[in-house]
Design a protein around this motif. Structure first.
Motif, short mmCIF file in Angstrom:
data_model
loop_
_atom_site.label_atom_id
_atom_site.label_comp_id
_atom_site.label_asym_id
_atom_site.label_seq_id
_atom_site.Cartn_x
_atom_site.Cartn_y
_atom_site.Cartn_z
N CYS A 397 47.60 49.18 41.86
CA CYS A 397 47.79 49.44 40.42
C CYS A 397 46.50 49.97 39.81
O CYS A 397 46.50 51.06 39.22
CB CYS A 397 48.17 48.15 39.70
SG CYS A 397 49.79 47.52 40.07
N GLU A 419 43.65 45.57 41.97
CA GLU A 419 44.90 44.92 41.58
C GLU A 419 46.04 45.60 42.32
O GLU A 419 46.27 46.80 42.16
CB GLU A 419 45.11 45.00 40.07
CG GLU A 419 46.38 44.27 39.61
CD GLU A 419 46.53 44.29 38.10
OE1 GLU A 419 45.54 44.58 37.41
OE2 GLU A 419 47.65 44.02 37.63
N LYS A 465 46.92 39.49 38.63
CA LYS A 465 47.80 40.38 37.89
C LYS A 465 47.35 40.47 36.43
O LYS A 465 47.08 39.45 35.78
CB LYS A 465 49.24 39.85 37.95
CG LYS A 465 50.26 40.79 37.30
CD LYS A 465 51.68 40.25 37.47
CE LYS A 465 52.69 41.20 36.82
NZ LYS A 465 54.09 40.70 36.99
N GLY A 466 47.24 41.68 35.94
CA GLY A 466 46.88 41.90 34.54
C GLY A 466 45.39 41.88 34.25
O GLY A 466 44.99 41.97 33.09
N HIS A 469 44.20 45.11 32.46
CA HIS A 469 44.77 45.13 31.12
C HIS A 469 43.95 44.22 30.21
O HIS A 469 43.58 44.59 29.09
CB HIS A 469 46.23 44.67 31.17
CG HIS A 469 46.88 44.54 29.83
ND1 HIS A 469 46.70 43.43 29.03
CD2 HIS A 469 47.71 45.39 29.14
CE1 HIS A 469 47.39 43.59 27.92
NE2 HIS A 469 48.00 44.76 27.96
N ASP A 470 43.66 43.02 30.69
CA ASP A 470 42.90 42.06 29.88
C ASP A 470 41.47 42.54 29.63
O ASP A 470 40.92 42.33 28.55
CB ASP A 470 42.88 40.69 30.57
CG ASP A 470 44.26 40.06 30.65
OD1 ASP A 470 45.16 40.52 29.93
OD2 ASP A 470 44.43 39.10 31.44
N LYS A 473 41.60 45.19 27.04
CA LYS A 473 41.93 44.55 25.75
C LYS A 473 40.70 43.90 25.15
O LYS A 473 40.44 44.03 23.94
CB LYS A 473 43.04 43.52 25.95
CG LYS A 473 43.52 42.87 24.66
CD LYS A 473 44.65 41.89 24.93
CE LYS A 473 45.13 41.25 23.63
NZ LYS A 473 46.25 40.30 23.87
#
Length: 503
Positions: A397, A419, A465-466, A469-470, A473
């Motif tokens: 990813c 990831e 996972k994520g 993204h975090d 953010k």
């Protein structure tokens, strides 16, 4: 009697010329500009752009587009095949092998006889001259200089045409008198197998009075560690008590400074950064307390500078030296007596002074890792990941990678945090395939990974996972044009990611 002090007086006239850089930079650079155009006017390139009718810099930059290696490559291939008078009038028989582009494992940069004398060798002489100014009590000529360079081979079967590391081309063609003050001998210096070469250099120099070092910090640290192992000494000054200076370049010295201080305790040791690339010799540090380098402006190089925000545009704005601003990032563009014209070398710099012009290297025009001279680019990374996914069945990813700098045992590696949408059965196998593929697509990475001498196998850390993204953010960079930094030459981003990966 200090013979070095007597010899150093021979450099005084040159230092007076260098002092003019502070007040006559524009005039000096435009004399270089006019000379280069005049010399190349009757080449194929010079006729193509009608150099004879170019009257000033404004006409030059309007007529010629910015060049990358892919633009120059067709001419280089013809030169390597034996054609001449294409981009420079004198015969070009040497090609400096450098890291690859998106489409090539390696670049082959032409090196003319004028460039050897008027750029690279002058740069070396000037580095010594400027060092004498910084250290008037120097005694470097009481012993010998240890130069750690690369190797070369015949170009496409031509007996007198060579391709290889720039350092090897310089050693091969150096004035024989220089060999009286340098080690190791040419046979050892040009060995191609690094493990054997380091062993041979260690054996041949342990009992030599070495006063100065020249080379890339990462490789030199490996050699120093080996010399200390062989001698049983704790510090390098126990082996070479008269060692006083290391002329270094190629990669940033910052990650290695502490390592050198651990193996060289002498208060009389000095470090001088130089900027000697395959494309040319550009700068030398002139103050031990100031990391900025003096831009060498009277060699066979005409400089232009593109603001970083303009890089990648179809017609980026470019400025000559006297037009640049301080503390602004620029991509450096050069026209040289090697026949490179408006060539963007990929490095970014920032000027810290303009009387004279002094600068620091700030990075590359694209994401990369070049902590150890491997010049890993994103295209290399993408190809490596694609192959590792194809072999293992994994799906990626997001990812980011950064260097792990040398520890006390001179160990270093690349660290990847990935990831996975589909995790491979074996992270170790995935990492192995990635590592092997990077060696296949990048010759500099392959060289640094040779037998794990300078660079250890890479490490892959699975991300939760994520994670990315975090991380975006937290940075306030979700959506839009914001992207995860794929490759970074320092550990700022990856340390933040690793910390967040534990949450």
């Amino acid at each position: 009697m200090n013979s070095t002090k007597i010899i150093s007086k021979l450099f005084n006239a040159r230092l007076k010329e260098i002092d003019l850089f502070a007040t006559q930079a524009g005039e000096i650079q435009h004399r270089v500009f006019n000379r280069l155009l005049k010399q190349a006017a009757n080449t194929e390139w010079g006729r193509k752009y009608d150099y004879k009718s170019i009257l000033n810099y404004e006409e030059f930059k309007m007529r010629l587009p910015i060049q990358t290696y892919d633009d120059v490559k067709p001419y280089v291939e013809r030169l390597r095949a034996g054609e001449q008078n294409l981009i420079w009038p004198s015969k070009i028989e040497w090609f400096a092998k450098s890291s690859g582009t998106t489409n090539d494992k390696s670049k082959f940069l032409p090196v003319s006889k004028e460039a050897l004398q008027d750029i690279h060798y002058r740069g070396g002489k000037d580095a010594v001259a400027l060092y004498f100014r910084m250290n008037p009590e120097s005694r470097i000529f009481s012993g010998k200089g240890l130069i750690l360079g690369g190797s070369h081979s015949h170009n496409m079967g031509f007996d007198h045409s060579l391709v290889g590391d720039l350092s090897a081309i310089l050693i091969q063609n150096v004035n024989p008198l220089v060999n009286l003050i340098r080690v190791p001998g040419k046979k050892i210096a040009l060995m191609s197998e690094w493990e054997s070469k380091i062993e041979a250099i260690a054996n041949s120099t342990i009992h030599t009075n070495v006063t100065n070092l020249s080379g890339v910090p990462s490789w030199f640290l490996v050699l120093i560690k080996r010399i200390l192992e062989k001698t049983g000494k704790q510090t390098l000054e126990e082996v070479w008590p008269n060692l006083e200076v290391f002329f270094h370049g190629g990669v940033s010295f910052t990650p290695y400074r502490d390592q050198y201080q651990q193996v060289i305790h002498s208060q009389n040791m000095h470090y001088v950064e130089t900027y000697n690339a395959s494309e040319g010799y550009f700068g030398t540090q002139t103050d031990f307390a100031d990391p900025a380098m003096l831009l060498m402006i009277d060699y066979g190089i005409f400089y232009e500078f593109i603001p970083l925000e303009e890089v990648g545009k179809t017609n980026p704005r470019a400025y000559c030296l006297e037009e640049v601003e301080l503390n602004k990032n620029y991509a450096m563009v050069i026209s040289t007596s090697c026949g490179l014209w408006r060539y963007m070398i990929g490095d970014t710099i920032k000027f810290t002074g303009n009387r004279p012009y002094k600068f620091v290297i700030t990075g590359r025009t694209k994401h990369f890792i070049n902590a150890f001279g491997e010049e890993l680019i994103i295209d290399n990374a993408e190809k490596g990941l694609a192959k590792a996914c194809a072999v293992t069945g994994a799906q990626v990813c997001e990812y980011s990678a950064a260097p792990v700098f040398m520890d006390s045992n001179a160990k270093c590696r690349h660290q990847w945090i990935i990831e996975f949408a589909k995790r491979p059965d074996s992270i170790e196998h995935f990492a192995e395939i990635l590592d092997v593929t990077l060696k296949e697509v990048n010759s500099d990475y392959e060289a640094k990974r040779w037998k794990d001498i300078a660079l250890q196998p890479l490490e892959v850390i699975p991300a939760r996972k994520g994670l990315f993204h975090d991380w975006l953010k937290d940075k306030g960079k979700l959506g839009g044009q914001h992207k995860v930094p794929r490759l970074s030459n320092n550990r700022q981003y990856i340390e933040e990611m690793l910390l967040l990966n534990q949450a």
